[in-house]
Every structure is written in structure tokens, then in C-alpha cells.
Design a protein around this motif. Structure first.
Motif, mmCIF file in Angstrom:
data_model
loop_
_atom_site.group_PDB
_atom_site.id
_atom_site.type_symbol
_atom_site.label_atom_id
_atom_site.label_comp_id
_atom_site.label_asym_id
_atom_site.label_seq_id
_atom_site.Cartn_x
_atom_site.Cartn_y
_atom_site.Cartn_z
ATOM 1 N N MET B 44 17.042 -125.759 0.476
ATOM 2 C CA MET B 44 18.191 -125.184 1.186
ATOM 3 C C MET B 44 17.847 -125.196 2.660
ATOM 4 N N GLU B 45 18.864 -125.467 3.488
ATOM 5 C CA GLU B 45 18.600 -125.554 4.923
ATOM 6 C C GLU B 45 18.839 -124.193 5.577
ATOM 7 N N PRO B 46 17.827 -123.645 6.219
ATOM 8 C CA PRO B 46 18.025 -122.344 6.865
ATOM 9 C C PRO B 46 18.745 -122.476 8.210
ATOM 10 N N LEU B 47 19.270 -121.355 8.687
ATOM 11 C CA LEU B 47 19.894 -121.339 10.020
ATOM 12 C C LEU B 47 18.787 -121.285 11.069
ATOM 13 N N GLN B 48 19.025 -121.928 12.193
ATOM 14 C CA GLN B 48 17.999 -121.950 13.240
ATOM 15 C C GLN B 48 18.633 -121.868 14.623
ATOM 16 N N VAL B 61 14.029 -119.247 13.142
ATOM 17 C CA VAL B 61 14.591 -119.744 11.885
ATOM 18 C C VAL B 61 14.750 -118.548 10.944
ATOM 19 N N ASP B 62 15.949 -118.416 10.379
ATOM 20 C CA ASP B 62 16.196 -117.320 9.438
ATOM 21 C C ASP B 62 15.721 -117.762 8.061
ATOM 22 N N LEU B 63 14.712 -117.092 7.525
ATOM 23 C CA LEU B 63 14.115 -117.511 6.253
ATOM 24 C C LEU B 63 14.215 -116.413 5.187
#
Lengths: 248, 147
Positions: B44-48, B61-63
């Protein structure tokens, strides 16, 4: 009510309720808070928005189509919520129609739930919640309840239109803004906002489940956040960071 | 006699830039129109987010659900870094109530392009409240002297 935008009622709407707004914005604070209120207060869909100004999409729940902008409610509360980012060029008719509809239901006050972005949000231990109001009397009432006032600054987005239109049409309105991330979903900020909402709207809501589900919400809300970010950039949302220059 | 008013050079320039901005936005939107997940890679691609300061570049990066000790940040070229983190548990589509796709995800993964020259070897990392902070000192390769 605008001819381009219609509110279709599904149930009888109670009069004299408090009307809340939760639209996609910074940190998705309003949408996360709205979603939690719907489940905690068992609010049901009472109306929805029908408009060609909305993007060509429906939201499917249990296989059935729903408008992306709906109003949920019970006897005391009406809650307008959008499940999709609202584009800058449609915000005016959408907000004006919702406010006119609320006025036709004699709502006693309108409260917009949103966020105010801060840098290095991850380093902040205690998030603050600020309020702005549509007239001096309601601003005083908010202060008397112990909510901090956002004294100077810019407001951009649905809540800005709400405040402007409510001031013009003499509807008591408040915007609550919780400190939050700019472009990451922020359930913790939504929880802080709901705590302050309790003070000004006589709505009691437990936020413990919201905090427990924080990580799940952050993962799930990535796509809505991404699309919201695109719309925020079109409406120059970063102007909220600007230092205002008042000419008095 | 024609009453058509001539447009000023400023209007023409302003319209040109508005048009350019609109095209750029359309191009950018087209580029990011892809799913935020890859079921083949189980990612899944996190928001950055990227911030450039006079001294460093800060990437956040929101993980959510990331296991802190599995976070890996690797430079893969002079200006690109790769971020990976294993999630505390596997996430399936049906965890989100989605039944028309199948697949499960165990990793958060993204690549980020750094917009200015940096010292990749002096990278510093912080992880707080589920947010990864990557600090990269800037490389000032040349300076223009003030005459």
C-alpha cells in the motif's frame, strides 16, 4: 434553494435541531468527526444532495447507490457530510443550498467541523481547538464556554463560505478548527474537536473508539485525503498559513 | 470601424500563465491517477510530504500500522529514495468492507524524488506518532556571488 443543487428529503426532518457540517478538508478532521458521530449517535440518513455540479459518482453502501453528500440526523442533530472532496468551483452553490435548507428547518445554530494545519504536528502533545463565530453574541457565548477563539487569520474552504453566508443571513454559526496535519488524516484532531463540540452543542460523544481505531482510519482515509489535497491546492488552502495584513 | 479592444501585453502574459498552470495541473492529476495499492507486490502506498528548508530537505511519510523496527529507507539514485515498512498485521480488502477485489497487504511502500541536491549518506530518521521523518542535509553545489 439553488436550482442547480437540490436537497431531497427521505424522512421527516425535525425542526430546531443543531446542524453540523463535516466536509473533506485538512487532516480530514470534519469527515472523521462526522463519521464517528454517525456511528456513536446512531444517526440515519434523512436527506441527500442531488446536483449536476457534483462529480459523476455515487457511493455504494450494501450494494445500493447513495449521493456523496448526505444529511444524517435524529431529533436533535442534523449532520451534513461529504464522502468526496468538493471542488473549489462548486463550493458556493453547495454550501448556500445546505444553509438555506437548514434555515427552512429552523435550525438553532450551525457548526462546521474542520482543522487548522500546523507544522511539526507530530511533535505537538496537546492539540488546541479554536472557534470563530458569525456574530459577536455567539462568539461571546463560545468564549464563555471556555473555547479558544481564532482571533486573526484566513479561513479557506467550505467553512469559510458557511461563516460568510451565515453572517449575511443572520444564522448563528460557529466553526471549530482543531490543530492537525495538513495532508495526513488526523483522527486525534477529530477527537479533540468532538470534545470541544460537547461544550457548545450539548452533544455528548465518547471518543475512545475513535482513538482506538486511529491507525485503521489513517490507512483507510489515504485515498480521500489524496483527492482532497488536489482540491485544496486548487482553492489555495495554504493561504491559511499566511499572516494577514488588515487595513483598518 | 471595428470596436475590438486590444488586449494589453500584461493580459496576454497573465492568460498564458493561467493556461500553463491549468495544463500543468491536468498533467499532474493524470500522473497521480493510479491505485494507492499494488496487490501483486502486496503493498500500500503511504501519504508523503516534502519540505525544502535552506539547510535540509525534510520528507515525512504517514505510516499507520508500521512496525517501527522494520522501517527501511534506501537511496536508489542520486535524487530518489525508497521507503518500506512492514505492517503490524496483514490488511485485506474485506477489512475495509470491500468484496469486489481480493488481496492482502503487508507492506507500506513508496518512492520519493528529492527536488534539490542532498547528502544521501548523511540521512537522519525519526519516527513519532506513526510519522516517519527523513532529514537530508542540502548540498549547495554552487553559489552565485552578489556583485
Amino acid at each position: 434553494m439553488s436550482e442547480e443543487v437540490k436537497i431531497v428529503e427521505r424522512n421527516e426532518i425535525s425542526r430546531g435541531a443543531v446542524m453540523l457540517f463535516g466536509f473533506p478538508d485538512v487532516g480530514l478532521v470534519g469527515v472523521i468527526a462526522a463519521s464517528h458521530l454517525i456511528s456513536e449517535l446512531n444517526l440515519t440518513e434523512v436527506a441527500y444532495m442531488d446536483s449536476r455540479l457534483l462529480p459523476p459518482l455515487i457511493v455504494l453502501h450494501e450494494g445500493l447507490p447513495h449521493s456523496p453528500i448526505r444529511v444524517f440526523g435524529n431529533h436533535d442533530v442534523l449532520l451534513a457530510v461529504s464522502e468526496t472532496a468538493v471542488s473549489a468551483d462548486t463550493i458556493y452553490p453547495i454550501m448556500h443550498t445546505l444553509i438555506d435548507w437548514g434555515r427552512s428547518k429552523d435550525v438553532k445554530k450551525m457548526i462546521s467541523m474542520s482543522g487548522i494545519p500546523i507544522q511539526d504536528r507530530q511533535d505537538v502533545k496537546q492539540l488546541k481547538v479554536f472557534a470563530a463565530a458569525s456574530n459577536p453574541e455567539i462568539l461571546k457565548a463560545v468564549k464563555d464556554k471556555g473555547v479558544q477563539v481564532l482571533k486573526e487569520g484566513y479561513m479557506v474552504g467550505p467553512q469559510a463560505i458557511m461563516m460568510q453566508y451565515c453572517a449575511k443571513t443572520d444564522v448563528p454559526a460557529i466553526t471549530l478548527l482543531a490543530q492537525c496535519f495538513f495532508n495526513y488524516p488526523d483522527p486525534e484532531a477529530a477527537a479533540e474537536l468532538l470534545k470541544e463540540l460537547t461544550k457548545i452543542a450539548e452533544i455528548k460523544v465518547d471518543v475512545s473508539k475513535l482513538l482506538e481505531k486511529g491507525e485503521e482510519i489513517r490507512l483507510r482515509a489515504r485515498d480521500v485525503m489524496r483527492r482532497t489535497q488536489q482540491e485544496m491546492s486548487k482553492m489555495k488552502k495554504t493561504q491559511e498559513y499566511d499572516i494577514p495584513m488588515y487595513v483598518s | 470601424m471595428s470596436t475590438k479592444r486590444k488586449r494589453s501585453i500584461f493580459n496576454i502574459i497573465s492568460e498564458y500563465f493561467e493556461d500553463l498552470q491549468e495544463r500543468t495541473e491536468r498533467f499532474r492529476d493524470a500522473l497521480i491517477e493510479k491505485p494507492s495499492w499494488n496487490h501483486r507486490a502486496c503493498t500500500m502506498e503511504p501519504l508523503q510530504n516534502i519540505m525544502v528548508t535552506p539547510t535540509e530537505v525534510i520528507i515525512t511519510v504517514d505510516l499507520p500500522y508500521a512496525e517501527e523496527n522494520t522501517i527501511r529507507v534506501k537511496p536508489i539514485s542520486r535524487d530518489t529514495i525508497e521507503i518500506l515498512a512492514k505492517m503490524k498485521r496483514k490488511i485485506r480488502f474485506d477489512d475495509f468492507g470491500i468484496t469486489h477485489y481480493e488481496g492482502e497487504f503487508e507492506t507500506l511502500y513508496c518512492q520519493t524524488r528529492v527536488p534539490v541536491p542532498v547528502y544521501m549518506d548523511k540521512m537522519e530518521l525519526r519516527f513519532k506518532k506513526g510519522i516517519l521523518e527523513i532529514h537530508l542535509p542540502r548540498k549547495h553545489e554552487y553559489e552565485i556571488p552578489i556583485e
